[in-house]
Design a protein around this motif. Structure first.
Motif, PDB file in Angstrom:
ATOM      1  N   THR A 119      -2.136  -2.449 -11.507  1.00 24.96           N
ATOM      2  CA  THR A 119      -2.609  -2.940 -10.218  1.00 24.96           C
ATOM      3  C   THR A 119      -3.720  -2.049  -9.674  1.00 24.96           C
ATOM      4  N   GLU A 121      -3.497  -0.012  -7.383  1.00 22.23           N
ATOM      5  CA  GLU A 121      -2.974   1.326  -7.134  1.00 22.23           C
ATOM      6  C   GLU A 121      -3.137   2.220  -8.364  1.00 22.23           C
ATOM      7  N   THR A 151      -7.510   0.298  -1.532  1.00 25.70           N
ATOM      8  CA  THR A 151      -6.881  -0.815  -2.250  1.00 25.70           C
ATOM      9  C   THR A 151      -6.405  -1.854  -1.236  1.00 25.70           C
ATOM     10  N   THR A 153      -5.770  -5.008  -1.527  1.00 23.56           N
ATOM     11  CA  THR A 153      -4.691  -5.813  -2.095  1.00 23.56           C
ATOM     12  C   THR A 153      -4.363  -5.263  -3.477  1.00 23.56           C
ATOM     13  N   SER A 154      -3.371  -5.853  -4.117  1.00 19.94           N
ATOM     14  CA  SER A 154      -2.961  -5.379  -5.447  1.00 19.94           C
ATOM     15  C   SER A 154      -4.014  -5.632  -6.506  1.00 19.94           C
ATOM     16  N   ARG A 155      -4.992  -6.492  -6.202  1.00 15.66           N
ATOM     17  CA  ARG A 155      -6.037  -6.788  -7.177  1.00 15.66           C
ATOM     18  C   ARG A 155      -7.427  -6.364  -6.706  1.00 15.66           C
TER      19      ARG A 155
END
Length: 534
Positions: A119, A121, A151, A153-155
């Motif tokens: 991800t 992160e 970050t 979002t996760s993407r």
């Protein structure tokens, strides 16, 4: 330091002779049909460098050849060309005209080879980790302009830079920006040894003996998400003790490809077609060889001494007598096949001229003969290195102006000593991290240069380099790059010697050998395959 070593000549290898004949029953590669590459590179762990395959410490051609095929990066270089394209990212781009904010959206469903999700992160973790560890022998300088990573979002990843840098997408193609599993790697410490977990096209299993890497087994990574489509499910990299042993294995069919390590004499034989069943692919290389001077040291700290050496070195003799014309004379840190190159050293010094050297020393009040030691590494750039430094010693001493001694040092001692400035004058090689003139200038001339050189030119460091990085159209920076090259030629903190061509030898049934290297001379194992009927 690429890291940094040249595609030629040979380097001391690792395998014992008992391991050099491991071909399959058909005399082609491994028993399971894997394509086998031979190399005489040396990848080993030492007290000073305990993590040779950790992206935070690895900064040489051999290690990066492994990392590039096992790790993903946000961006990568295409099969040919110099414009980065998305890799782990679905898309990336600057969000401002100043080239200070870079935003990427990751591909959906990214995973590491161990099945862990990848991800945004993990991207932040990987970049932050490089900057936090800040290994003095590693490639941290490539990311030193990163201010912070966000970050949303996760993407989604947003990378804020301290200063504009149009070359930043290219830096993200290197193993310095390899994406790491935050559940496997520690954020504040190196991963010692030779194990690695990535999300690239291949997963790698290493075989180690006496703290040296002897074999790497690459198998297709079932969790890989990206555009690369490997032509072979299995590739094996073997490390040999010597170039003759490797040539014997190639001739017998025990290995399929040699991407690094043949001597100039062997290259000549292959080029003449004297090795049956083997083809040689040659391309103009971007690797360079040069001398480094500690500009704060006694003797070479005097500019006139460095200029006198520049007046005396005969590059034509080096490439003719030592490297058998597998290299070309180089008169700038930027090779002649990279945009913005100019022959600054030839324009400044011309052909070897002992009278000009004598005048430079006399005008500076330097007594002759000047006593000097030139240091080189004995086991990283190949056996020709010793011959090269003998030739350099002879050239300088023949003038009567110098009394030069040469000293050879093993790489495991030599490389860690460079940032400590243990040597006043020494030889190094460089392969580009990415194909841009900036990568032949900034790593050598900025305050955080990878060699720890004390040389500073305020105009170059504070004005010219930052200005070149603001130009997204790289040809527009040529004028500033030429000014920088002329400044280096005048001050001689470095003395460029030659640039080497790139060679790949492959058995006739191997396909894709001509694409084995990308435009930054990074090894692309996924391009290799077997032809029909093989």
């Amino acid at each position: 330091m690429k890291r940094k070593s040249l595609a030629l000549p040979a380097v001391a290898g690792l395998l014992t002779s008992a391991l050099t004949a491991c071909g399959g029953p058909d005399g082609s590669g491994a028993d399971d049909g894997a394509i086998v590459l031979g190399s005489t590179d040396r990848i080993e762990a030492s007290k000073a460098a305990p993590a040779p395959l950790d992206p935070a410490q690895a900064y040489d051609f051999a290690s990066w050849s492994v990392l590039h095929n096992a790790f993903q990066t946000l961006m990568r270089l295409p099969r040919s060309g110099t414009e980065p394209i998305p890799d782990a990212a679905q898309k990336c781009g600057f969000q401002d005209r100043q080239s200070e904010q870079y935003r990427c959206t990751l591909r959906s469903g990214l995973k590491f080879s161990n099945g862990h999700a990848l991800t945004s992160e993990d991207v932040k973790f990987s970049l932050d980790r490089m900057l936090r560890i800040k290994d003095r022998n590693g490639p941290v300088s490539l990311l030193s302009n990163v201010d912070r990573v966000e970050t949303p979002t996760s993407r989604e990843v947003v990378i804020h830079l301290r200063a504009p840098d149009a070359t930043f997408p290219s830096k993200l193609t290197t193993p310095a920006a390899a994406l790491l599993d935050s559940e496997v790697y520690r954020g504040n410490a190196l991963r010692k040894g030779f194990s690695l977990v990535g999300s690239g096209p291949y997963q790698a299993k290493t075989e180690v003996r006496d703290d040296r890497l002897v074999k790497v087994r690459f198998t297709r990574n079932p969790n890989y998400q990206g555009d690369v489509k490997p032509d072979s499910d299995k590739v094996e990299m073997r490390f040999f003790d010597s170039a003759p042993a490797m040539e014997k294995a190639l001739t017998k069919g025990d290995i399929d490809v040699v991407h690094r390590g043949f001597s100039p004499g062997q290259i000549d034989q292959l080029n003449k077609g004297e090795v049956e069943g083997v083809r040689l692919f040659e391309s103009s290389g971007q690797g360079i060889r040069y001398l480094v001077f500690d500009t704060d040291a006694p003797v070479v700290g005097t500019k006139a001494v460095r200029q006198a050496i520049a007046h005396l070195v005969d590059r034509q003799a080096l490439v003719r007598d030592v490297y058998k014309r597998t290299a070309e004379p180089l008169y700038s840190l930027i090779p002649n096949n990279v945009i913005s190159h100019t022959n600054s050293f030839y324009n400044e010094y011309g052909d070897p001229d002992p009278d000009a050297a004598r005048t430079a020393l006399r005008n500076a009040g330097v007594s002759t003969p000047v006593k000097l030691t030139l240091t080189y590494t004995t086991d990283h750039y190949g056996p020709e290195t010793a011959q090269e430094f003998k030739e350099l010693r002879s050239q300088l001493n023949r003038s009567g102006l110098f009394k030069v001694k040469i000293k050879g040092v093993r790489w495991t001692e030599f490389r860690p000593n460079l940032p400590k400035r243990e040597y006043a004058a020494y030889g190094m090689g460089w392969l580009p991290d990415f194909p841009d003139p900036d990568n032949y200038i900034a790593p050598f001339l900025t305050k955080d240069n990878f060699l720890g050189s004390p040389y500073r030119d305020n105009s170059v460091q504070d004005e010219l380099i930052p200005r070149t990085r603001q130009e997204s159209q790289r040809t527009r920076a040529s004028g500033d790059f030429q000014t920088i090259q002329n400044t280096v030629a005048d001050d001689v903190p470095y003395l460029p010697l030659w640039q080497g061509n790139t060679y790949v030898a492959a058995r006739e049934n191997i396909t894709g050998a001509e694409y084995a290297f990308d435009s930054s001379t990074m090894l692309q194992l996924w391009e290799l395959g077997r032809g029909a009927g093989s």
